[in-house]
Design a protein around this motif. Sequence first.
Motif, PDB file in Angstrom:
ATOM      1  N   LEU A  65       0.731  15.329  -9.760  1.00 16.29           N
ATOM      2  CA  LEU A  65      -0.100  14.407  -8.981  1.00 16.29           C
ATOM      3  C   LEU A  65       0.433  12.981  -9.057  1.00 16.29           C
ATOM      4  N   GLN A  66       0.870  12.555 -10.232  1.00 16.68           N
ATOM      5  CA  GLN A  66       1.437  11.205 -10.369  1.00 16.68           C
ATOM      6  C   GLN A  66       2.694  11.059  -9.518  1.00 16.68           C
ATOM      7  N   SER A  67       3.517  12.087  -9.504  1.00 17.27           N
ATOM      8  CA  SER A  67       4.739  12.060  -8.695  1.00 17.27           C
ATOM      9  C   SER A  67       4.416  12.016  -7.203  1.00 17.27           C
ATOM     10  N   ALA A  68       3.458  12.809  -6.781  1.00 18.45           N
ATOM     11  CA  ALA A  68       3.057  12.824  -5.373  1.00 18.45           C
ATOM     12  C   ALA A  68       2.443  11.484  -4.981  1.00 18.45           C
ATOM     13  N   ALA A  71       5.170   8.919  -4.428  1.00 18.78           N
ATOM     14  CA  ALA A  71       5.820   9.141  -3.133  1.00 18.78           C
ATOM     15  C   ALA A  71       4.955   8.617  -1.989  1.00 18.78           C
ATOM     16  N   ALA A  72       3.654   8.823  -2.061  1.00 19.17           N
ATOM     17  CA  ALA A  72       2.749   8.348  -1.010  1.00 19.17           C
ATOM     18  C   ALA A  72       2.694   6.825  -0.987  1.00 19.17           C
ATOM     19  N   VAL A  73       2.632   6.207  -2.145  1.00 15.94           N
ATOM     20  CA  VAL A  73       2.586   4.739  -2.217  1.00 15.94           C
ATOM     21  C   VAL A  73       3.901   4.157  -1.699  1.00 15.94           C
ATOM     22  N   ASP A  74       5.018   4.784  -2.051  1.00 12.80           N
ATOM     23  CA  ASP A  74       6.317   4.322  -1.541  1.00 12.80           C
ATOM     24  C   ASP A  74       6.363   4.415  -0.019  1.00 12.80           C
ATOM     25  N   ALA A  75       5.876   5.515   0.529  1.00 17.63           N
ATOM     26  CA  ALA A  75       5.851   5.675   1.982  1.00 17.63           C
ATOM     27  C   ALA A  75       4.896   4.673   2.617  1.00 17.63           C
ATOM     28  N   SER A  84      -2.985  -0.832   1.156  1.00 13.56           N
ATOM     29  CA  SER A  84      -4.445  -0.989   1.113  1.00 13.56           C
ATOM     30  C   SER A  84      -5.123   0.188   1.810  1.00 13.56           C
ATOM     31  N   ASP A  85      -4.527   0.669   2.911  1.00 13.53           N
ATOM     32  CA  ASP A  85      -5.091   1.846   3.578  1.00 13.53           C
ATOM     33  C   ASP A  85      -5.029   3.067   2.664  1.00 13.53           C
ATOM     34  N   TYR A  86      -3.938   3.191   1.894  1.00 13.65           N
ATOM     35  CA  TYR A  86      -3.821   4.326   0.968  1.00 13.65           C
ATOM     36  C   TYR A  86      -4.945   4.273  -0.067  1.00 13.65           C
ATOM     37  N   TYR A  87      -5.107   3.129  -0.711  1.00  8.84           N
ATOM     38  CA  TYR A  87      -6.111   3.010  -1.772  1.00  8.84           C
ATOM     39  C   TYR A  87      -7.538   3.042  -1.238  1.00  8.84           C
ATOM     40  N   ASP A  88      -7.718   2.771   0.045  1.00 11.46           N
ATOM     41  CA  ASP A  88      -9.035   2.903   0.673  1.00 11.46           C
ATOM     42  C   ASP A  88      -9.234   4.287   1.287  1.00 11.46           C
ATOM     43  N   SER A  89      -8.300   5.203   1.059  1.00 10.78           N
ATOM     44  CA  SER A  89      -8.334   6.578   1.583  1.00 10.78           C
ATOM     45  C   SER A  89      -8.356   6.616   3.109  1.00 10.78           C
ATOM     46  N   LYS A  92      -3.131   8.289   6.527  1.00 13.56           N
ATOM     47  CA  LYS A  92      -2.856   9.706   6.761  1.00 13.56           C
ATOM     48  C   LYS A  92      -1.362   9.875   6.958  1.00 13.56           C
ATOM     49  N   LEU A  93      -0.694  10.450   5.985  1.00 15.32           N
ATOM     50  CA  LEU A  93       0.731  10.729   6.082  1.00 15.32           C
ATOM     51  C   LEU A  93       0.905  12.178   6.522  1.00 15.32           C
ATOM     52  N   GLY A  94       1.918  12.444   7.274  1.00 15.72           N
ATOM     53  CA  GLY A  94       2.197  13.815   7.679  1.00 15.72           C
ATOM     54  C   GLY A  94       2.673  14.645   6.503  1.00 15.72           C
ATOM     55  N   VAL A  95       2.315  15.895   6.497  1.00 11.33           N
ATOM     56  CA  VAL A  95       2.737  16.807   5.450  1.00 11.33           C
ATOM     57  C   VAL A  95       3.745  17.766   6.037  1.00 11.33           C
ATOM     58  N   THR A  96       4.912  17.862   5.411  1.00 14.19           N
ATOM     59  CA  THR A  96       5.920  18.818   5.871  1.00 14.19           C
ATOM     60  C   THR A  96       5.879  20.033   4.972  1.00 14.19           C
ATOM     61  N   GLN A  97       6.188  21.172   5.571  1.00 15.72           N
ATOM     62  CA  GLN A  97       6.141  22.407   4.780  1.00 15.72           C
ATOM     63  C   GLN A  97       7.484  23.042   4.666  1.00 15.72           C
TER      64      GLN A  97
END
Length: 97
Positions: A65-68, A71-75, A84-89, A92-97
């Motif tokens: 979870l810390q690693s993910a 990565a999200a904060v870097d993006a 600020s949008d990340y920390y306010d939930s 929305k980043l795209g998820v690749t599979q």
Amino acid sequence: MRYAVREIMATNSERQAAYRARHLKSENGELERLNLMVNLHAKRSLERLASCYGVTQRAMIERLLQSAERAAVDAAQNLPDGQSDYYDSKLKLGVTQ
């Protein structure tokens, strides 16, 4: 004096609640209980990863979870108001599979 069985014996849910109160508390208030079902492949992956790194499954989940999150904060840093949008939930980043 005769007691009703209900008064003497705790129900399963009462015993479970008492167990949780005694054993599943966070001593410093920083832990929260997580109860979920995952598919068999994810569970086995978690078991293998934890074994590989010599940590508990809880520690492995926390590391992942810390690693993910890193990565999200870097993006998010590359987007206007991303952090600020990340920390306010709100981000929305795209998820690749």
